[in-house]
Motif scaffolding. Structure first.
Motif, PDB file in Angstrom:
ATOM      1  N   ALA A 698      -1.403   4.586   5.665  1.00 34.79           N
ATOM      2  CA  ALA A 698      -2.308   3.446   5.803  1.00 34.79           C
ATOM      3  C   ALA A 698      -2.547   2.763   4.467  1.00 34.79           C
ATOM      4  O   ALA A 698      -2.683   1.540   4.387  1.00 34.79           O
ATOM      5  N   LYS A 701       0.394   0.537   3.634  1.00 37.99           N
ATOM      6  CA  LYS A 701       0.740  -0.461   4.639  1.00 37.99           C
ATOM      7  C   LYS A 701       0.624  -1.871   4.060  1.00 37.99           C
ATOM      8  O   LYS A 701      -0.240  -2.144   3.222  1.00 37.99           O
ATOM      9  N   THR A 706      -2.484  -5.513   8.067  1.00 34.22           N
ATOM     10  CA  THR A 706      -3.837  -4.975   8.270  1.00 34.22           C
ATOM     11  C   THR A 706      -4.869  -6.062   8.538  1.00 34.22           C
ATOM     12  O   THR A 706      -6.026  -5.755   8.816  1.00 34.22           O
ATOM     13  N   LYS A 709      -6.481  -6.099  12.223  1.00 34.52           N
ATOM     14  CA  LYS A 709      -7.428  -5.018  12.453  1.00 34.52           C
ATOM     15  C   LYS A 709      -8.750  -5.287  11.736  1.00 34.52           C
ATOM     16  O   LYS A 709      -9.839  -5.023  12.261  1.00 34.52           O
ATOM     17  N   ALA A 710      -8.648  -5.831  10.497  1.00 37.81           N
ATOM     18  CA  ALA A 710      -9.867  -6.124   9.738  1.00 37.81           C
ATOM     19  C   ALA A 710     -10.689  -7.217  10.425  1.00 37.81           C
ATOM     20  O   ALA A 710     -11.925  -7.143  10.501  1.00 37.81           O
TER      21      ALA A 710
END
Length: 742
Positions: A698, A701, A706, A709-710
């Motif tokens: 993670a 990544k 990301t 998702k954030a």
């Protein structure tokens, strides 16, 4: 169904897909194959009319058709039978005129036909080798050399193909002997050296080819052949070490195969890796092959050394440069030292080069030392040593020159100590008081050598304690010219001392006297055999009297302790009456004891194991400072060649290093790089083939991946956050998603 029929009826211009279909179903696509083959024949005839054509369209099409026919020839062996002969004819006649891509494609197609067993290896090699020798294209020569080596290697994989090897070796031998002034022989040298390095050719025939190369008239061929004898064995050892280093970690491969996507290709790679591991294990368990050195496989080393020296070095018509003559001299001196040959003219030739102003003078000094052995007459070497002393070793000479001269004299005298006179030796030994450390160490080396091999030539104050005691006791034997040491097992004296010490310890532990008598020594030795029947004993087991014949009279010997203690004194008295007390007679018991261990005692497996351990221990001790190394110096030419660096080693001791050299030396000592604990743990994981944790993945990544998702986290309501937190608490209570707790 319509699509399938349409595809079959379609005129297929794509040769790659047609090739795939032909290999899947040869009978159904025979006519399509024949159409393409007829096109190939048409373009082939046009090419033969004008081989140097530059028509790109025709050449590209012919290139594709040759590739297609080569890949499908095994499906129709009768129809494609003339194909190989066509390629051989075009390459043999027009290899210089053809376009480079088309020419390379023809060579690759011939190799492919050989791999499919449509032509034999001899046909392929007899086609490629004449082109290799005659072509002017550098790229084509590199390609042909690679293909020839790979074909010979594959032909000798399962078993040695003696018939093919003899054929090619004969071709190479005739190439060298037919025209000695041509550079064509260089390819014979390159092929033989490469196959020797890969241990495909390791017999006397390959050595004979390189011997003929050394006797050629072309300088490049000569130097190639000479360098083979000087460094071919080392290359072979390095290649073997490199192949043993490439080990495959099956644990890592299986781990990766279990995690990664499963495909037929990866399964095939894993199977091939497992086969390679098994093959390497079989090689390790197989008996070690007898890889003799090329210098030992020479048929007539004396004649070869004399011819080499007279033709290339002594001959005034020789056109070799000084560097080439030097490596020829290195080979001659290596042969002389290794086989103990006699080439008297070599030493008189070297005399004129032994001056400090001579270019590469340390190489000439190394050649002289390497050509010296104990069968060279001392009066031949005396003028050489005297000249080195006069030219190099004097107060007016530079310290590097004096150190090199003393070192060269020591190397020569280590192999023939009789070449030194007492007056010259005492003069040279005085240089141990020099202020220069290099000269001082070189003089001390010469002094320590003669303390071992010729202490009588030194003054009394220079002999040292051990040499003085040996001279007084008569233990130092005078060396004579041509005298060879008596053959014995290396380290047998160490084994004898060890057995005597073990016997003494056993007797002390049993409460018996430390000095064992003759029959008790035999009993102790018999115990080591572990009930092996070596010699028959006529005495009964009651432990009574034993009859022993000694000097014509019978002596009764009892096993009682009183008589055992009295017997050595009686024997000593008898020896004192019958023999005089000369030094030679005092040495006789020692000689008898050694000869008994060598001739009348059979060594057990335990003794042989202990002997090997003692030999290894002695080899380690001999490398330590202060060890007696005269024998090592005398035998150095049998293992490693003496180089100019060996002669210059003493001069380098007193030389001060520059700042750059000190920094480079300090950096070279740092083998380990500084890393954090986490970095070391990570590197260890990667080397073992283990994967990283989810947290590490993670962290690595990509940021853009990301973002979604954030954004989702920011839009969550309080109810969603509460639900997520509650689920997290429940998972942690039961031990995570998999419930590993407890």
């Amino acid at each position: 169904m319509k699509r399938k029929l349409g595809a079959l009826e379609k005129v297929d211009a794509d040769l790659t897909s047609l090739q795939y279909k032909v290999r899947r179903d040869p009978q159904s696509y025979f006519e399509d194959h024949q159409q393409q083959y007829m096109q190939y024949q048409t373009l082939r005839d046009l090419l033969l009319q004008n081989p140097s054509t530059s028509d790109d369209t025709g050449i590209v099409r012919l290139n594709d058709l040759i590739d297609f026919v080569a890949h499908t020839a095994d499906c129709y062996p009768k129809a494609a039978a003339p194909f190989a002969d066509d390629l051989i004819q075009i390459l043999s006649l027009h290899h210089d005129e053809l376009q480079a891509d088309l020419r390379d494609k023809m060579v690759s197609s011939l190799v492919l036909l050989r791999n499919k067993d449509l032509i034999d290896s001899a046909t392929l090699l007899n086609t490629l080798f004449p082109i290799l020798v005659s072509t002017h294209s550098k790229s084509l020569r590199a390609l042909l050399f690679q293909k020839i080596i790979s074909d010979l290697r594959s032909s000798n994989v399962k078993a040695t193909n003696h018939r093919l090897n003899r054929t090619i070796q004969t071709v190479l031998f005739n190439l060298l002997t037919s025209d000695r002034e041509s550079t064509k022989g260089l390819w014979a040298v390159k092929i033989t050296r490469e196959l020797w390095k890969r241990q495909i050719w390791a017999d006397a025939r390959a050595v004979d080819i390189m011997k003929e190369a050394c006797l050629s008239e072309n300088e490049k061929v000569i130097t190639g052949g000479v360098r083979f004898f000087l460094g071919g064995d080392k290359e072979r050892e390095e290649a073997a070490d490199e192949s043993s280093d490439d080990e495959i970690d099956m644990r890592t491969l299986r781990h990766q195969a279990g995690i990664n996507k499963k495909t037929k290709k990866k399964a095939r790679e894993l199977k091939q890796a497992a086969a390679n591991v098994k093959r390497k294990e079989r090689k390790k368990s197989a008996p070690h092959p007898l890889n003799f050195s090329a210098l030992h496989l020479l048929h007539d080393p004396q004649g070869f050394a004399e011819t080499l020296f007279s033709r290339h070095v002594q001959n005034s018509k020789s056109k070799l440069s000084l560097e080439s003559k030097l490596i020829v001299l290195q080979l001659v001196s290596r042969l002389v030292g290794l086989h103990k040959l006699t080439v008297i003219s070599l030493y008189s030739y070297l005399l004129k080069f032994l001056t400090p102003r001579q270019k590469s003078v340390t190489s000439f000094l190394a050649i002289l030392a390497q050509a010296t052995h104990n069968l060279v007459p001392p009066d031949v070497l005396e003028p050489l040593i005297q000249k080195i002393a006069n030219e190099f070793v004097s107060e007016a000479s530079a310290s590097e020159v004096a150190a090199a001269g003393l070192n060269a004299i020591r190397e020569v005298c280590a192999r023939q100590p009789l070449a030194m006179s007492d007056t010259l030796l005492q003069d040279l030994v005085m240089y141990r008081k020099s202020k220069d450390k290099g000269v001082q160490m070189a003089a001390r080396g010469l002094l320590s050598l003669y303390r071992e091999v010729g202490a009588e030539l030194l003054k009394k104050r220079d002999r040292g304690k051990d040499a003085t005691i040996a001279l007084i006791a008569g233990g130092a034997k005078e060396q004579r010219f041509g005298e060879e040491a008596v053959g014995e097992i290396q380290g047998i004296d160490l084994l004898e001392q060890w057995k005597a010490e073990e016997r003494r310890k056993r007797r002390e532990a049993a409460g018996l006297p430390a000095d064992a008598a003759a029959d008790e020594v035999e009993e102790d030795e018999a115990e080591n055999w572990n009930n092996w029947d070596v010699e028959s004993d006529d005495s009964d087991d009651s432990g009574g009297w034993i009859n022993v014949e000694s000097d014509g009279e019978e002596i009764n010997i009892s096993d009682s302790e009183d008589e055992k203690e009295n017997r050595p004194a009686a024997k000593k008295a008898k020896v004192a009456k019958s023999e005089t007390g000369s030094k030679a007679q005092s040495e006789e018991p020692v000689q008898k004891q050694i000869s008994k261990l060598l001739t009348s005692t059979i060594l057990t497996p335990a003794d042989l194991k202990q002997l090997r351990a003692l030999q290894e221990s002695a080899a380690v001790k001999s490398q330590m400072p202060g060890a007696k190394r005269a024998a090592l110096l005398a035998a150095r030419h049998a293992d490693d060649a003496i180089t100019a660096e060996t002669i210059e080693a003493a001069a380098a001791i007193g030389k001060k290093s520059t700042k750059e050299e000190k920094v480079a030396m300090a950096k070279g000592d740092r083998e380990e790089k500084h890393q954090s604990t986490a970095a070391k743990r990570k590197e260890k994981k990667e080397s073992e083939g283990k994967s990283t944790t989810n947290k590490e993945k993670a962290r690595k990544k990509n940021f853009l991946m990301t973002l979604g998702k954030a954004k989702g986290k920011n839009k969550r309501s309080l109810v969603d956050i509460k639900k997520t937190m509650k689920g997290h608490i429940n998972r942690s209570k039961r031990g995570g998603k998999r419930g590993n707790k407890g």
